[in-house]
Design an enzyme around this catalytic site. Sequence first.
Site, PDB file in Angstrom:
ATOM      1  N   PHE A 147       0.857  -1.192   0.000  1.00  0.00           N
ATOM      2  CA  PHE A 147       0.000   0.000   0.000  1.00  0.00           C
ATOM      3  C   PHE A 147       0.890   1.237   0.000  1.00  0.00           C
ATOM      4  CE2 PHE A 147      -2.349   3.590   1.554  1.00  0.00           C
ATOM      5  CZ  PHE A 147      -3.489   3.523   0.769  1.00  0.00           C
TER       6      PHE A 147
ATOM      7  N   ASP B  26       9.138   3.092   2.166  1.00  0.00           N
ATOM      8  CA  ASP B  26       7.958   3.878   2.504  1.00  0.00           C
ATOM      9  C   ASP B  26       7.660   3.640   3.984  1.00  0.00           C
ATOM     10  OD1 ASP B  26       5.409   4.800   3.028  1.00  0.00           O
ATOM     11  OD2 ASP B  26       4.498   4.009   1.209  1.00  0.00           O
TER      12      ASP B  26
ATOM     13  N   LYS C 243       2.178  11.156   7.271  1.00  0.00           N
ATOM     14  CA  LYS C 243       1.315  10.908   8.429  1.00  0.00           C
ATOM     15  C   LYS C 243       1.744  11.659   9.699  1.00  0.00           C
ATOM     16  CE  LYS C 243      -1.328   7.162   6.701  1.00  0.00           C
ATOM     17  NZ  LYS C 243      -1.032   5.967   5.947  1.00  0.00           N
TER      18      LYS C 243
HETATM   19  C1  LIG Z   1      -1.138   6.092   4.398  1.00  0.00           C
HETATM   20  C2  LIG Z   1      -0.047   5.562   3.575  1.00  0.00           C
HETATM   21  C3  LIG Z   1       0.272   6.134   2.328  1.00  0.00           C
HETATM   22  C4  LIG Z   1      -0.541   7.233   1.695  1.00  0.00           C
HETATM   23  O1  LIG Z   1      -0.595   8.394   2.456  1.00  0.00           O
HETATM   24  P1  LIG Z   1      -1.751   9.489   2.145  1.00  0.00           P
HETATM   25  O2  LIG Z   1      -1.376  10.633   3.024  1.00  0.00           O
HETATM   26  O3  LIG Z   1      -3.049   8.866   2.512  1.00  0.00           O
HETATM   27  O4  LIG Z   1      -1.665   9.801   0.699  1.00  0.00           O
HETATM   28  C5  LIG Z   1       1.357   5.633   1.638  1.00  0.00           C
HETATM   29  N1  LIG Z   1       2.083   4.614   2.133  1.00  0.00           N
HETATM   30  C6  LIG Z   1       1.802   4.031   3.324  1.00  0.00           C
HETATM   31  C7  LIG Z   1       2.661   2.934   3.821  1.00  0.00           C
HETATM   32  C8  LIG Z   1       0.714   4.473   4.070  1.00  0.00           C
HETATM   33  O5  LIG Z   1       0.413   3.877   5.224  1.00  0.00           O
END
Ligand SMILES: *Cc1c(COP(=O)(O)O)cnc(C)c1O
Length: 396
Positions: free
Chosen positions: A140, A225, A254
């Site tokens: 994700f 990520d 985040k």
């Molecule tokens: C939440 C998340 C995203 C996307 O972040 P947004 O601010 O919702 O665009 C990307 N990678 C990971 C691992 C996430 O948990």
Amino acid sequence: MSNKSLISVNDSFGAHNYHPLPIVISKAKDVWVWDVEGNKYMDMLSAYSALNQGHRNEYIIKKVKEQLNKVSLTSRAFHNDKLPLFLKKVCKFSGFEMALPMNTGAEAVETALKMARKWGYLKKKVAAGKAQIIVAENNFHGRTISIISFSTEKQYRDGFGPFTPGFKVVKYGDAGAIKKAINKNTVAVMLEPIQGEGGIIIPPKGYLKEVRKITRENKVLLMLDEIQTGLARTGKNFAYEWEQIKPDVLILGKALGGGVVPVSVVLASRSIMSVYKPGDHGSTFGGNPLASAAGIAALEYIEKHKLADRAQKLGEYFMKELRKIKSKHIQEVRGRGLLIGIELDTKARDYAEKLMQDGLLCKETHTRVLRFAPPLVITKDEIDWAMKRIQKVFEE
Ligand SMILES: *Cc1c(COP(=O)(O)O)cnc(C)c1O
């Protein structure tokens, strides 16, 4: 207005791209939230780890308010006096040389993908238009068209093609699969150190270390990520520290916004970041003074209050208690720090709804996994409070 009437207005005027629990939050502090009817709940989701420092963290709110009284937005057409301090802070905090600020996580992921492609053409001399990036199954990384182009989640893609080419998907947790997939056009491997949305999937020990070795040997960038796993969530500032490695590119978001505004960054060495030239990439709101003030305060708070150590200790305690629950539906309790999943043999949504009725908010991920990821400012007493409810719901 009542919970019910607000939900009905929401359903009339808002797109139905979410299926939230039926609670309307109107107030929050630290780990607690209140709905419009005055009911109190503990938040064990933390906006998917965007609230590591807790709701309306006093220190962060103070700094953001101070900034609101000065200047909130300038665009990058001009300099502002907060961005340099934020860039320096996030580089010092992470041990990287340079940072590029964006807003949402998906934007930062896009920024890293573009950077990897350009790095490939300029530094690795990959033939024009041929760059390939390796990603993992069950990933994700966000919701843009390019990012869902390499999602393996059917619903994320259905009806949204045509997709962006240039990605190769391999099995998560298998370093050999990455080694096999690498060719002369491979510019980067992008992974989550733990797959959060994928169901709190922790790869086998040594995986990241092996991937680090393979990518280095093949002149391929390792991009992690850590939008969900970073900033103290897993008991270290960054989850990759568990394997004593360092990626070439780190993506954060985040909790970097301290639960107040969206703030994301891509971090890299000077040499990698230098592929971006004026005009190559940008964002109107990226690096704005308000976001920068929030970002600095968010990082200062994590350091000053040793949130990583806290997540580590309390996470171990929480998991130990969760493992004592007697229920034939629990298959596994797994996690790292305060990123915890309970895998069930049945629908997790039903448990999330029952827990909500008992005052505890959490959310299912991937149908059968119940995720517990409270703000890292949670206390042991508050975990005990939650345990009573979780135990009751599972043992009744
Ligand atoms: C939440 C998340 C995203 C996307 O972040 P947004 O601010 O919702 O665009 C990307 N990678 C990971 C691992 C996430 O948990």
